[in-house]
Design a protein around this motif. Structure first.
Motif, PDB file in Angstrom:
ATOM      1  N   ALA A  58    -135.133 -59.242 -59.948  1.00  0.00           N
ATOM      2  CA  ALA A  58    -135.694 -59.210 -58.598  1.00  0.00           C
ATOM      3  C   ALA A  58    -135.981 -60.626 -58.095  1.00  0.00           C
ATOM      4  N   GLU A  59    -136.516 -61.477 -58.965  1.00  0.00           N
ATOM      5  CA  GLU A  59    -136.812 -62.852 -58.560  1.00  0.00           C
ATOM      6  C   GLU A  59    -135.526 -63.628 -58.307  1.00  0.00           C
ATOM      7  N   PHE A  60    -134.539 -63.406 -59.154  1.00  0.00           N
ATOM      8  CA  PHE A  60    -133.262 -64.094 -58.995  1.00  0.00           C
ATOM      9  C   PHE A  60    -132.607 -63.710 -57.662  1.00  0.00           C
ATOM     10  N   VAL A  61    -132.591 -62.416 -57.371  1.00  0.00           N
ATOM     11  CA  VAL A  61    -131.986 -61.956 -56.118  1.00  0.00           C
ATOM     12  C   VAL A  61    -132.798 -62.427 -54.920  1.00  0.00           C
ATOM     13  N   ASP A  62    -134.116 -62.404 -55.038  1.00  0.00           N
ATOM     14  CA  ASP A  62    -134.970 -62.807 -53.919  1.00  0.00           C
ATOM     15  C   ASP A  62    -134.794 -64.275 -53.580  1.00  0.00           C
ATOM     16  N   THR A  63    -134.634 -65.120 -54.608  1.00  0.00           N
ATOM     17  CA  THR A  63    -134.424 -66.540 -54.335  1.00  0.00           C
ATOM     18  C   THR A  63    -133.057 -66.786 -53.705  1.00  0.00           C
ATOM     19  N   ILE A  64    -132.078 -65.942 -54.039  1.00  0.00           N
ATOM     20  CA  ILE A  64    -130.760 -66.068 -53.410  1.00  0.00           C
ATOM     21  C   ILE A  64    -130.831 -65.650 -51.951  1.00  0.00           C
ATOM     22  N   LEU A  65    -131.393 -64.468 -51.708  1.00  0.00           N
ATOM     23  CA  LEU A  65    -131.411 -63.926 -50.354  1.00  0.00           C
ATOM     24  C   LEU A  65    -132.430 -64.632 -49.466  1.00  0.00           C
ATOM     25  N   GLY A  66    -133.425 -65.271 -50.064  1.00  0.00           N
ATOM     26  CA  GLY A  66    -134.441 -65.948 -49.261  1.00  0.00           C
ATOM     27  C   GLY A  66    -134.007 -67.296 -48.740  1.00  0.00           C
ATOM     28  N   ALA A  67    -132.911 -67.847 -49.287  1.00  0.00           N
ATOM     29  CA  ALA A  67    -132.470 -69.169 -48.857  1.00  0.00           C
ATOM     30  C   ALA A  67    -130.974 -69.224 -48.566  1.00  0.00           C
ATOM     31  N   ASN A  68    -130.310 -68.081 -48.615  1.00  0.00           N
ATOM     32  CA  ASN A  68    -128.875 -68.041 -48.370  1.00  0.00           C
ATOM     33  C   ASN A  68    -128.529 -66.853 -47.486  1.00  0.00           C
ATOM     34  N   ALA A  69    -127.354 -66.927 -46.902  1.00  0.00           N
ATOM     35  CA  ALA A  69    -126.877 -65.809 -46.094  1.00  0.00           C
ATOM     36  C   ALA A  69    -126.505 -64.637 -46.991  1.00  0.00           C
ATOM     37  N   HIS A  70    -126.629 -63.426 -46.457  1.00  0.00           N
ATOM     38  CA  HIS A  70    -126.193 -62.251 -47.199  1.00  0.00           C
ATOM     39  C   HIS A  70    -124.672 -62.235 -47.310  1.00  0.00           C
ATOM     40  N   THR A  71    -124.014 -62.638 -46.244  1.00  0.00           N
ATOM     41  CA  THR A  71    -122.562 -62.766 -46.264  1.00  0.00           C
ATOM     42  C   THR A  71    -122.173 -63.857 -45.262  1.00  0.00           C
ATOM     43  N   THR A  72    -121.028 -64.472 -45.485  1.00  0.00           N
ATOM     44  CA  THR A  72    -120.575 -65.588 -44.658  1.00  0.00           C
ATOM     45  C   THR A  72    -119.180 -65.309 -44.125  1.00  0.00           C
ATOM     46  N   VAL A  73    -118.988 -65.560 -42.840  1.00  0.00           N
ATOM     47  CA  VAL A  73    -117.684 -65.403 -42.198  1.00  0.00           C
ATOM     48  C   VAL A  73    -117.124 -66.795 -41.909  1.00  0.00           C
ATOM     49  N   ASN A 141    -134.242 -72.644 -34.836  1.00  0.00           N
ATOM     50  CA  ASN A 141    -134.610 -71.225 -34.779  1.00  0.00           C
ATOM     51  C   ASN A 141    -134.012 -70.446 -35.949  1.00  0.00           C
ATOM     52  N   ASP A 142    -132.767 -70.771 -36.313  1.00  0.00           N
ATOM     53  CA  ASP A 142    -132.150 -70.086 -37.449  1.00  0.00           C
ATOM     54  C   ASP A 142    -132.800 -70.489 -38.761  1.00  0.00           C
ATOM     55  N   LEU A 143    -133.202 -71.751 -38.880  1.00  0.00           N
ATOM     56  CA  LEU A 143    -133.864 -72.205 -40.106  1.00  0.00           C
ATOM     57  C   LEU A 143    -135.207 -71.511 -40.293  1.00  0.00           C
ATOM     58  N   LYS A 144    -135.903 -71.248 -39.196  1.00  0.00           N
ATOM     59  CA  LYS A 144    -137.208 -70.592 -39.288  1.00  0.00           C
ATOM     60  C   LYS A 144    -137.110 -69.159 -39.784  1.00  0.00           C
ATOM     61  N   GLU A 145    -135.918 -68.569 -39.754  1.00  0.00           N
ATOM     62  CA  GLU A 145    -135.743 -67.188 -40.189  1.00  0.00           C
ATOM     63  C   GLU A 145    -135.514 -67.064 -41.699  1.00  0.00           C
ATOM     64  N   MET A 146    -135.491 -68.180 -42.432  1.00  0.00           N
ATOM     65  CA  MET A 146    -135.263 -68.136 -43.877  1.00  0.00           C
ATOM     66  C   MET A 146    -136.596 -68.149 -44.597  1.00  0.00           C
ATOM     67  N   PRO A 147    -137.001 -67.020 -45.181  1.00  0.00           N
ATOM     68  CA  PRO A 147    -138.354 -66.904 -45.739  1.00  0.00           C
ATOM     69  C   PRO A 147    -138.650 -67.879 -46.873  1.00  0.00           C
ATOM     70  N   ARG A 148    -137.683 -68.160 -47.710  1.00  0.00           N
ATOM     71  CA  ARG A 148    -137.934 -69.047 -48.841  1.00  0.00           C
ATOM     72  C   ARG A 148    -138.014 -70.516 -48.411  1.00  0.00           C
ATOM     73  N   ILE A 149    -137.511 -70.822 -47.247  1.00  0.00           N
ATOM     74  CA  ILE A 149    -137.543 -72.201 -46.764  1.00  0.00           C
ATOM     75  C   ILE A 149    -138.814 -72.487 -45.981  1.00  0.00           C
ATOM     76  N   VAL A 150    -139.275 -71.520 -45.218  1.00  0.00           N
ATOM     77  CA  VAL A 150    -140.424 -71.742 -44.328  1.00  0.00           C
ATOM     78  C   VAL A 150    -141.744 -71.299 -44.948  1.00  0.00           C
ATOM     79  N   ASP A 151    -141.749 -70.933 -46.225  1.00  0.00           N
ATOM     80  CA  ASP A 151    -142.971 -70.483 -46.892  1.00  0.00           C
ATOM     81  C   ASP A 151    -143.988 -71.632 -46.917  1.00  0.00           C
ATOM     82  N   ALA A 152    -145.112 -71.432 -46.221  1.00  0.00           N
ATOM     83  CA  ALA A 152    -146.118 -72.494 -46.119  1.00  0.00           C
ATOM     84  C   ALA A 152    -146.751 -72.822 -47.464  1.00  0.00           C
ATOM     85  N   ALA A 153    -146.772 -71.856 -48.379  1.00  0.00           N
ATOM     86  CA  ALA A 153    -147.410 -72.076 -49.681  1.00  0.00           C
ATOM     87  C   ALA A 153    -146.605 -73.009 -50.572  1.00  0.00           C
TER      88      ALA A 153
END
Length: 433
Positions: A58-73, A141-153
């Motif tokens: 869960a932590e491994f997947v969360d760190t991936i999805l929290g700072a990366n796109a789910h899919t890229t075109v 605006n797009d950067l602010k949508e990444m939870p692992r990047i904008v985490d204030a803690a």
């Protein structure tokens, strides 16, 4: 005369009395304790291991999805022939009308948002130190949508200053020994075009934001730059390299591959997070199955002690069995009495194991921190495992599997000695008494 129903109160009473009997009374309390402790430890190890494996995934997947796109075109590379030399060379695919394509992809059902991105490799230098980094050109605006990047803690600085500088990972900041307000130089091989060819581009940027995504490899190599500046720096004026897509259910991201390809049009290709990390996740799933089988064997070995204890109990209680049979107890009643003796051990051991396993799983992070302190950081190495801590996630299904396995094995191993007691001839049992 009515026959007592199976598992009547007196059967439980006799079984519990035998289970608590002292050795001088013909009991086997030592063997009972060995069986109980063995089952408890086996169940504890099984629950704790499953919780740690689930938490790690869960932590491994969360760190991936929290700072990366789910899919890229992105667009497929193009082959171009030089009209003067007839040489064939490959040009990386670019997305010219990226805003329109991003809007079209956002209309696909299940897509939450899209973000055009410019990507490039650079060498980051500061304070006589250097580090290879990957730059992502992205809008604020797009950067602010990444939870692992904008985490204030876990971050330092303000994203409101992003447009006048860059955001870097904590690993880069640590290796280059820079902080907020310091400047680092970025060196890109695809630099300015001159009459004598392309020369590397060197430019200094102020660090306005430092983040920690929770993954060692991301924090050590990731840099975010404003989209317009990245286009200028990497000679991508008016184009984007790819469009990041975020969907409602990342675990089923493959379901969006065909709709996204249809929306993107001819020449488009898709690369999702499972394509990049799927082999590692498959290895984790296989390891979960292997660990469950191995620890199940440990629980089985502990359960076999119940068989040994019951065989000794049946041998010591031969006279009692003969008396009970002459008093009218049927073979089935005797079988159930000794079955309950083993079942009591299995149930109590399982309950104790669940309690200890849950307690261990809830405190595994503190335990690993203590081990790291004792070993000087050798117990958990983020650069090897990718994440900074060892989490645990208790799941009801994992606890149910552990309990069901323990109880099943405990009940099964009691059948043989219980049947042996039930088939004992009361005449032979009392002959030498």
């Amino acid at each position: 005369m009515a026959t007592p129903r199976p598992f009547s109160r007196y059967e439980f009473t006799i079984a519990w009395r035998y289970l608590r009997a002292r050795r001088a009374e013909g009991g086997v309390s030592v063997m009972t304790w060995i069986s109980l402790i063995g089952i408890a430890l086996g169940v504890m190890a099984l629950i704790a291991t499953l919780a740690v494996r689930a938490g790690f995934r869960a932590e491994f997947v969360d760190t991936i999805l929290g700072a990366n796109a789910h899919t890229t075109v992105y667009m497929a590379p193009q082959r171009i022939t030089n009209e003067f030399t007839d040489d064939l060379y490959v040009v990386p695919g670019r997305i010219a009308d990226y805003d329109a394509m991003a809007a079209k992809l956002a209309q696909v059902p299940g897509v939450i948002r899209t973000a055009p991105v410019v990507r490039g490799q650079v060498m980051a230098t500061a304070n006589d130190s250097s580090n290879v980094a990957e730059v992502f050109g992205i809008s604020l605006n797009d950067l602010k949508e990444m939870p692992r990047i904008v985490d204030a803690a876990t971050s330092v600085g303000s994203l409101e200053d992003f447009d006048r500088g860059i955001a870097i990972g904590s690993g880069i900041a640590r290796e280059l020994a820079v902080g907020l307000g310091d400047k680092i130089r970025l060196i890109a091989p695809e630099g300015a075009r001159t009459a004598i060819g392309t020369t590397p581009r060197v430019k200094a940027y102020e660090v306005t934001y430092i983040f920690s995504a929770g993954r060692y490899d991301i924090d050590r190599t990731r840099i975010y730059m404003p989209m317009a500046e990245a286009q200028s720096y990497f000679n991508r004026e008016g184009v984007a390299d790819e469009i990041e897509v975020f969907v409602v259910d990342p675990e089923k991201v493959d379901d969006w591959t065909l709709p996204l390809l249809a929306a993107a049009g001819e020449g488009a290709q898709v690369w999702n997070w499972r394509d990049s990390s799927g082999s590692f996740l498959a290895a984790l799933d296989m390891e979960d199955d292997v660990m469950f089988v191995i620890l199940s064997v440990l629980v089985l070995i502990a359960s076999m002690n119940i068989t040994s204890g019951l065989i000794m109990l049946v041998k010591n209680k031969g006279r009692d069995i003969g008396i009970l049979r002459t008093m009218g107890l049927t073979e089935g009643a005797v079988l159930r009495v000794f079955f309950l003796c083993g079942a009591f051990t299995g149930v109590i051991g399982t309950i104790a194991g669940v309690f200890l396993g849950v307690l261990l799983a809830l405190n595994v992070d503190s335990i690993m921190a203590a081990l790291n302190a004792l070993t000087g950081g050798g117990a958990w190495q983020p650069e090897v495992r990718g994440i900074y801590r060892l989490p645990a996630e208790l799941r009801a299904w994992d606890i149910f599997r552990a309990v069901a396995l323990s109880l099943f094995l405990s009940f099964v191993v009691t059948i043989f000695p219980a049947r042996r007691a039930a088939r004992m001839n009361p005449v032979e049992a009392l002959r030498y008494e």
